[in-house]
Motif scaffolding. Sequence first.
Motif, PDB file in Angstrom:
ATOM      1  N   GLU A 117       0.819  -1.212   0.000  1.00 49.68           N
ATOM      2  CA  GLU A 117       0.000   0.000   0.000  1.00 49.68           C
ATOM      3  C   GLU A 117       0.851   1.260   0.000  1.00 49.68           C
ATOM      4  N   HIS A 118       2.122   1.117   0.435  1.00 54.17           N
ATOM      5  CA  HIS A 118       3.008   2.269   0.505  1.00 54.17           C
ATOM      6  C   HIS A 118       3.895   2.393  -0.720  1.00 54.17           C
ATOM      7  N   ILE A 119       3.812   1.438  -1.651  1.00 48.94           N
ATOM      8  CA  ILE A 119       4.848   1.341  -2.672  1.00 48.94           C
ATOM      9  C   ILE A 119       4.897   2.554  -3.581  1.00 48.94           C
ATOM     10  N   GLY A 120       3.739   3.173  -3.878  1.00 51.18           N
ATOM     11  CA  GLY A 120       3.735   4.317  -4.780  1.00 51.18           C
ATOM     12  C   GLY A 120       4.495   5.488  -4.224  1.00 51.18           C
ATOM     13  N   TRP A 121       4.088   5.969  -3.042  1.00 51.16           N
ATOM     14  CA  TRP A 121       4.755   7.135  -2.473  1.00 51.16           C
ATOM     15  C   TRP A 121       6.120   6.785  -1.915  1.00 51.16           C
ATOM     16  N   LEU A 122       6.310   5.537  -1.452  1.00 49.94           N
ATOM     17  CA  LEU A 122       7.604   5.156  -0.888  1.00 49.94           C
ATOM     18  C   LEU A 122       8.690   5.170  -1.947  1.00 49.94           C
ATOM     19  N   ARG A 123       8.389   4.631  -3.117  1.00 51.43           N
ATOM     20  CA  ARG A 123       9.376   4.606  -4.189  1.00 51.43           C
ATOM     21  C   ARG A 123       9.787   6.025  -4.571  1.00 51.43           C
ATOM     22  N   ALA A 124       8.792   6.906  -4.748  1.00 50.09           N
ATOM     23  CA  ALA A 124       9.088   8.281  -5.148  1.00 50.09           C
ATOM     24  C   ALA A 124       9.835   9.032  -4.044  1.00 50.09           C
ATOM     25  N   ALA A 125       9.435   8.813  -2.789  1.00 56.95           N
ATOM     26  CA  ALA A 125      10.063   9.526  -1.684  1.00 56.95           C
ATOM     27  C   ALA A 125      11.506   9.088  -1.477  1.00 56.95           C
ATOM     28  N   VAL A 126      11.752   7.780  -1.510  1.00 60.74           N
ATOM     29  CA  VAL A 126      13.113   7.284  -1.324  1.00 60.74           C
ATOM     30  C   VAL A 126      14.007   7.727  -2.477  1.00 60.74           C
ATOM     31  N   LEU A 127      13.485   7.613  -3.703  1.00 59.97           N
ATOM     32  CA  LEU A 127      14.260   8.049  -4.864  1.00 59.97           C
ATOM     33  C   LEU A 127      14.586   9.534  -4.768  1.00 59.97           C
ATOM     34  N   GLY A 128      13.599  10.348  -4.379  1.00 53.63           N
ATOM     35  CA  GLY A 128      13.829  11.784  -4.288  1.00 53.63           C
ATOM     36  C   GLY A 128      14.845  12.150  -3.231  1.00 53.63           C
ATOM     37  N   ALA A 129      14.704  11.599  -2.032  1.00 51.97           N
ATOM     38  CA  ALA A 129      15.633  11.922  -0.952  1.00 51.97           C
ATOM     39  C   ALA A 129      17.041  11.427  -1.267  1.00 51.97           C
ATOM     40  N   ASN A 130      17.135  10.220  -1.808  1.00 56.91           N
ATOM     41  CA  ASN A 130      18.433   9.659  -2.165  1.00 56.91           C
ATOM     42  C   ASN A 130      19.112  10.526  -3.226  1.00 56.91           C
ATOM     43  N   ASP A 131      18.349  10.912  -4.245  1.00 56.79           N
ATOM     44  CA  ASP A 131      18.900  11.755  -5.305  1.00 56.79           C
ATOM     45  C   ASP A 131      19.263  13.134  -4.775  1.00 56.79           C
ATOM     46  N   GLY A 132      18.443  13.668  -3.865  1.00 65.89           N
ATOM     47  CA  GLY A 132      18.741  14.973  -3.288  1.00 65.89           C
ATOM     48  C   GLY A 132      20.054  14.987  -2.536  1.00 65.89           C
ATOM     49  N   ILE A 133      20.287  13.963  -1.729  1.00 62.89           N
ATOM     50  CA  ILE A 133      21.544  13.889  -0.972  1.00 62.89           C
ATOM     51  C   ILE A 133      22.727  13.710  -1.910  1.00 62.89           C
ATOM     52  N   ILE A 134      22.620  12.719  -2.808  1.00 69.56           N
ATOM     53  CA  ILE A 134      23.765  12.388  -3.659  1.00 69.56           C
ATOM     54  C   ILE A 134      24.101  13.518  -4.624  1.00 69.56           C
ATOM     55  N   SER A 135      23.084  14.036  -5.333  1.00 72.58           N
ATOM     56  CA  SER A 135      23.372  15.040  -6.356  1.00 72.58           C
ATOM     57  C   SER A 135      23.878  16.337  -5.746  1.00 72.58           C
ATOM     58  N   THR A 136      23.258  16.785  -4.651  1.00 70.03           N
ATOM     59  CA  THR A 136      23.688  18.042  -4.035  1.00 70.03           C
ATOM     60  C   THR A 136      25.055  17.899  -3.389  1.00 70.03           C
ATOM     61  N   ALA A 137      25.265  16.795  -2.674  1.00 71.03           N
ATOM     62  CA  ALA A 137      26.579  16.574  -2.067  1.00 71.03           C
ATOM     63  C   ALA A 137      27.652  16.428  -3.142  1.00 71.03           C
ATOM     64  N   SER A 138      27.324  15.757  -4.239  1.00 74.61           N
ATOM     65  CA  SER A 138      28.294  15.603  -5.323  1.00 74.61           C
ATOM     66  C   SER A 138      28.615  16.952  -5.958  1.00 74.61           C
ATOM     67  N   LEU A 139      27.592  17.786  -6.156  1.00 71.47           N
ATOM     68  CA  LEU A 139      27.837  19.135  -6.672  1.00 71.47           C
ATOM     69  C   LEU A 139      28.788  19.909  -5.760  1.00 71.47           C
ATOM     70  N   VAL A 140      28.512  19.848  -4.464  1.00 69.37           N
ATOM     71  CA  VAL A 140      29.340  20.565  -3.498  1.00 69.37           C
ATOM     72  C   VAL A 140      30.767  20.036  -3.521  1.00 69.37           C
ATOM     73  N   VAL A 141      30.885  18.704  -3.531  1.00 65.54           N
ATOM     74  CA  VAL A 141      32.214  18.088  -3.526  1.00 65.54           C
ATOM     75  C   VAL A 141      32.987  18.458  -4.794  1.00 65.54           C
ATOM     76  N   GLY A 142      32.305  18.408  -5.953  1.00 68.60           N
ATOM     77  CA  GLY A 142      32.975  18.740  -7.199  1.00 68.60           C
ATOM     78  C   GLY A 142      33.427  20.190  -7.246  1.00 68.60           C
ATOM     79  N   VAL A 143      32.551  21.103  -6.816  1.00 65.73           N
ATOM     80  CA  VAL A 143      32.901  22.524  -6.838  1.00 65.73           C
ATOM     81  C   VAL A 143      33.980  22.831  -5.805  1.00 65.73           C
ATOM     82  N   ALA A 144      33.885  22.206  -4.630  1.00 66.32           N
ATOM     83  CA  ALA A 144      34.897  22.430  -3.600  1.00 66.32           C
ATOM     84  C   ALA A 144      36.255  21.890  -4.030  1.00 66.32           C
ATOM     85  N   ALA A 145      36.244  20.750  -4.723  1.00 66.79           N
ATOM     86  CA  ALA A 145      37.506  20.182  -5.208  1.00 66.79           C
ATOM     87  C   ALA A 145      38.145  21.052  -6.273  1.00 66.79           C
ATOM     88  N   ALA A 146      37.334  21.872  -6.936  1.00 67.26           N
ATOM     89  CA  ALA A 146      37.849  22.808  -7.942  1.00 67.26           C
ATOM     90  C   ALA A 146      38.294  24.120  -7.316  1.00 67.26           C
TER      91      ALA A 146
END
Length: 235
Positions: free
Chosen positions: A16-45
Motif C-alpha cells: 500500500e506504501h509502494i507508490g509514495w515510498l518509491r518516489a520519496a526514497v528516490l527523491g531523498a536519495n537523489d537529493g543527498i547524492i546530487s547536491t553533495a556531489s555538486l558541493v564536492v565537485g565545486v569544492a575540489a575545484a
Amino acid sequence: MKSFHYRAHPELHRTEHIGWLRAAVLGANDGIISTASLVVGVAAAHASHANIVTTAMAGLVAGAMSMAAGEFVSVYSQADTEKADLERERAELSSDPESEQRELTAIYVRRGLEYKLASEVATRLMAHDALGAHARDELGISDALSARPLQAAMASAGSFAAGAATPLAVVMLAPAQSLLPWVIGTAIAFLAMLGALAARIGGAPVARSVGRVAFWGTFAMGITAGAGALFGAGA
C-alpha cells in the motif's frame, strides 16, 4: 442453525506504501547524492565558500523541480496507459461478456482452481464488478498499485528538497577549511539512515539496503570530486 456474519479484518500491507515510498526514497536519495556531489565537485575545484553555497542552493531548487516534473510526466504516462487498457476492457465487456467470462475463468484455472470452481468464481466476480475483476486479475491494476501522478510528483519534489537540504546545511555550518570531509562523511551517514528507514518501511533487509545506498553515494561523490579536481587544476 447458526447464522454466519462476516466481519472484515483490516490489514495493512507494505504494498500500500509502494507508490509514495518509491518516489520519496528516490527523491531523498537523489537529493543527498546530487547536491553533495555538486558541493564536492565545486569544492575540489577550489571554489569560494560563497560559490559553494550558491551551487548547493541552486542544486536543491533545480533538482526538486526536475524531479517533480519528471516523476509527474512518467507516472502520468503510466496512468494514461492504465486508463486506455481499462477503456478497452470496458468495451470488450460490453460487446462480448461471454468471452470475457471465459477469459477470466482461464486465468483462475492457470492459478490452480478446478474448471468448475474457476467458472463459478469468474461468474460471481463479474456479476459483482466485472471491470474491477478484469482490471485486477487480467491487467494487474489495483487501487494500491495504480499510478497517481500528482502524489508521486509531490513526494519526489518534497523528498528531494529534504535530502538536498542536509548537505546544504553542512556547507553552511561546517568549517570552510575542512568542508570536503564534512560533506562526504555526513552525506554517507544521511544515505545510510535513509537506506535503513526505507528498508524498515518496505520490509527489506536493513544491512543490504544501507550498504547499497552508501556504496553508490560514495562512488558518485568520488567521481564528481575527481572531475572537479581535474578541471580545477586545469583552470
